[in-house]
Structures are given as structure tokens and as C-alpha cells.
Design a protein around this motif. Structure first.
Motif, PDB file in Angstrom:
ATOM      1  N   ALA A 311       0.832  -1.203   0.000  1.00  0.00           N
ATOM      2  CA  ALA A 311       0.000   0.000   0.000  1.00  0.00           C
ATOM      3  C   ALA A 311       0.870   1.258   0.000  1.00  0.00           C
ATOM      4  O   ALA A 311       1.901   1.320   0.683  1.00  0.00           O
ATOM      5  N   ILE A 312       0.468   2.269  -0.763  1.00  0.00           N
ATOM      6  CA  ILE A 312       1.142   3.567  -0.785  1.00  0.00           C
ATOM      7  C   ILE A 312       0.073   4.634  -0.568  1.00  0.00           C
ATOM      8  O   ILE A 312      -0.718   4.921  -1.469  1.00  0.00           O
ATOM      9  N   PRO A 313       0.016   5.232   0.621  1.00  0.00           N
ATOM     10  CA  PRO A 313      -1.019   6.238   0.900  1.00  0.00           C
ATOM     11  C   PRO A 313      -0.863   7.467   0.012  1.00  0.00           C
ATOM     12  O   PRO A 313       0.225   7.767  -0.495  1.00  0.00           O
ATOM     13  N   ASP A 314      -1.961   8.198  -0.149  1.00  0.00           N
ATOM     14  CA  ASP A 314      -1.945   9.392  -0.995  1.00  0.00           C
ATOM     15  C   ASP A 314      -0.905  10.407  -0.523  1.00  0.00           C
ATOM     16  O   ASP A 314      -0.236  11.050  -1.341  1.00  0.00           O
ATOM     17  N   GLU A 315      -0.764  10.549   0.814  1.00  0.00           N
ATOM     18  CA  GLU A 315       0.197  11.531   1.307  1.00  0.00           C
ATOM     19  C   GLU A 315       1.633  11.162   0.958  1.00  0.00           C
ATOM     20  O   GLU A 315       2.484  12.035   0.729  1.00  0.00           O
TER      21      GLU A 315
END
Length: 365
Positions: A311-315
Motif C-alpha cells: 500500500a502507498i497512501p496518498d500523502e
């Protein structure tokens, strides 16, 4: 159909005899055959061990019905180009290099994260007159190569200090390991811009280092991520999901039992031994692998508690794009849908973590 890599474009890594060089996705090979490009000119105790070797030896790729081969490229730029031009199928490459490729209309997309904790840092010899980033003015900095993630990191670090790369600070390719250590010790360069695992190799060989602190601009930036072609996502999604699932299982296994992973690495890639015995090589290589794993896995909790692999968060994407602009790899942030899809991660995380941990704990040669 078997895809042969173009002569001179990539250097094939040492492979186990049961594997064949082949490609799929953008390369036109059979749907269940993949070539994974390692974004480094030489093999080392990093993703080729913790991802590929463990997944291969433990049968994780076989369980997914896929055959995976490896090849080496001289840095992330070359690795992404190999995937984008159909010479190979998947790579774990510098995320900035993936963004740069998309910006140049290369048809690749990020499908999962790998190294989630920023691994790059500047190092000097103890007692160096470089005590702060501003002291780099007029100095020479060693990077792995000008095509690796080392170079844009160095440029961004230098610019944050109010200096200009090439004008105020010269970047010189020095590779890693003994070559990089020699360049620093001999004075050919005044500092190095490498990643943590590379420094552990240098320090284990007896060279002491001093480090400069990274400025806040590097917090939350993603390093290596998995990239494939857009066509692979659309036409071969199930097998790409299988590759990711096998890879994240291998990462979990490696984090739970790094020594087992390193010993598996020697079995799959005998050239890692460099002619030495396993017991002679193991201490330094294990330290290197553990340093790499520390950059690629969560900083808190134990392996049994980790979830949402890839997973790569938007931030994090916002920070990574901001950094990539500052490193002059892209001129402005790109639409996130052009560079990233999380659609494969639910399936990639669909595995029994407790079973993998048990396999790691009970592993024996």
C-alpha cells in the motif's frame, strides 16, 4: 514464446538451471512467464534475496502458476526502460524513475510498494570537514551511477542546502561496496550518497563512516516500488497479482527469519558467495540483508502484525511527487491514476501470514 534480452541492454544475473529467460506482459511472452529486472548492475543481499530467491525456493511462484527469471540493469532508469520497452516484465525500481518514465509516455504503472522507509543518506569519513549539507560546496560526491536513484537523491539533498548540483557540487559514479569505499578513502570523492544496506557492506569491511542527517524533505518519500506495463495490468492481471502475492509472502518470510532468507539466497544465486564459504560470508551479508529489510518493512510491530503489503497512501505519493519534481526527474506532479493503481493489492494480500511465519520459523537446509 521465449523473449531474449537485447544484447548489451541488460546483463543476465546468475540463475538456477531450472529457469529460462523469458517475458510476458509488454514483451509478448507466455502469460505465466516473467522476467524480473533487478535495478542494480550486480547482485546483493536485497530484493533479489528477500523477494526473488525466497519466493523461488519456497515454491511461492510455483503455487501461483508462474515461472520467474531475473536480469540485472544498471540502475532504476534502465530497469524501468527494460519493462516499458518489453524486454522484461516487472521491476522493483526507484519510484521517482517510474514517475519520470510515465512523464515521458513510457507505458508503465506502479502496482505495489516495496521499500517504504527512505533508505538514502550522505556519508563521509570520520573527521571530515563536511559537517553539514552546506559544507558540500566545492566537493565531489560519489553516487552509484547517474542512472540510479542515488543521483536524484544527491541532487535534491544538495539543492535543499542552497547549492546547485554540477555547478557547486560534482557527482561521480563510484558503484557500491569496495569500489565506493575506495573512492571515499582515497579522496577521489569527499562524500557518498548511498542507501543503508550499501553502507552496511562498507562498514562490515572495516571502513568507518560518519553520516549527515537528512532534511525533513525526505520524510514520507517512497523508494523502490513494483512497476509493470499498463498492458500487463489490463491483460495479465491475475498473474501480476500472483507475482505480488508471492513476493510479499517472501518478504514476510525474510523478515521473520533473515538468516534463512540469506542462506536461500546463496542457494539460488551462488555468485553471491564470491567463491567464499557460506559461513565466511554469512555475518556481513546477513547484516546487509537486515539493513535492507529495515528499509522495506514497517518500523513498528513484529512481522505477524504487518498487513496491507504494497500500500502507498496518498500523502506518500504527494511527498514522492514533490521530491521527484525537486530532483528534476519530472517538471510537475502527474495525475495519480497515470502512475499508480491499487486495484491488485487486495488479491496480493490474500494469503495466510501465519502459515508463512511458520514456514520461516521451521525452515532448515
Amino acid at each position: 514464446m521465449t523473449l531474449r534480452l537485447r544484447a548489451g541492454a541488460l546483463a543476465l544475473a546468475t540463475l538456477t538451471p531450472v529457469l529460462a529467460a523469458c517475458g510476458s506482459g509488454g514483451g509478448g511472452g507466455a502469460d505465466d512467464e516473467f522476467t524480473m529486472v533487478i535495478a542494480a548492475a550486480v547482485l546483493g543481499p536485497k530484493e533479489e534475496v528477500a523477494v526473488y530467491a525466497v519466493a523461488q525456493e519456497m515454491g511461492y511462484f510455483e503455487e501461483e502458476g508462474i515461472t520467474v527469471d531475473t536480469a540485472n540493469a544498471d540502475g532504476s532508469v534502465a530497469a524501468v526502460q527494460a519493462v516499458g520497452t518489453g524486454q522484461a516484465d516487472i521491476t522493483a525500481a526507484d519510484t521517482g524513475s517510474i514517475l519520470s518514465a510515465v512523464d515521458k509516455n513510457v507505458g508503465v504503472v506502479t502496482v505495489g510498494g516495496l521499500v517504504q522507509n527512505w533508505p538514502w543518506q550522505f556519508a563521509t569519513l570520520p573527521g571530515s570537514d563536511i559537517q553539514s549539507p552546506e559544507d558540500l560546496d566545492g566537493k565531489k560526491v560519489g553516487v552509484i551511477s547517474l542512472a540510479s536513484g542515488s543521483a536524484p537523491y544527491a541532487r535534491a539533498f544538495i539543492r535543499d542546502a542552497g547549492l546547485e548540483p554540477e555547478q557547486d557540487v560534482q557527482l561521480l559514479p563510484v558503484g557500491v561496496g569496495a569500489q565506493a569505499a575506495s573512492a571515499l578513502s582515497s579522496g577521489d570523492v569527499d562524500a557518498l550518497a548511498l542507501y543503508g544496506q550499501a553502507y552496511s557492506v562498507i562498514e562490515s569491511s572495516g571502513t568507518e563512516l560518519a553520516y549527515l542527517e537528512n532534511p525533513d524533505i525526505f520524510q514520507g518519500i517512497r523508494s523502490l516500488s513494483f512497476a509493470v506495463t499498463q498492458d500487463a495490468v489490463e491483460e495479465n492481471q491475475e498473474n501480476v497479482e500472483g507475482f505480488l502475492r508471492a513476493s510479499y509472502k517472501a518478504m514476510l518470510f525474510s523478515a521473520q527469519n533473515p538468516e534463512a532468507a540469506m542462506r536461500i539466497g546463496y542457494k539460488v544465486f551462488p555468485s553471491l558467495l564470491g567463491g567464499a564459504s557460506v559461513e565466511d560470508r554469512l555475518p556481513s551479508d546477513l547484516a546487509s540483508l537486515e539493513a535492507w529489510l529495515a528499509s522495506a518493512t514497517p518500523t513498528s510491530g513484529d512481522p505477524s502484525s504487518w498487513s496491507d503489503w504494497g500500500a502507498i497512501p496518498d500523502e506518500d505519493w504527494d511527498k514522492t511527487q514533490e521530491y521527484t519534481v525537486g530532483a528534476e526527474q519530472i517538471t510537475e506532479p502527474l495525475p495519480i491514476d497515470d502512475v499508480w493503481t491499487s486495484d491488485l493489492l487486495e488479491a496480493a494480500n490474500d494469503f495466510d501470514a501465519a502459515e508463512v511465519i511458520e514456514q520461516a520459523d521451521s525452515w532448515s537446509e
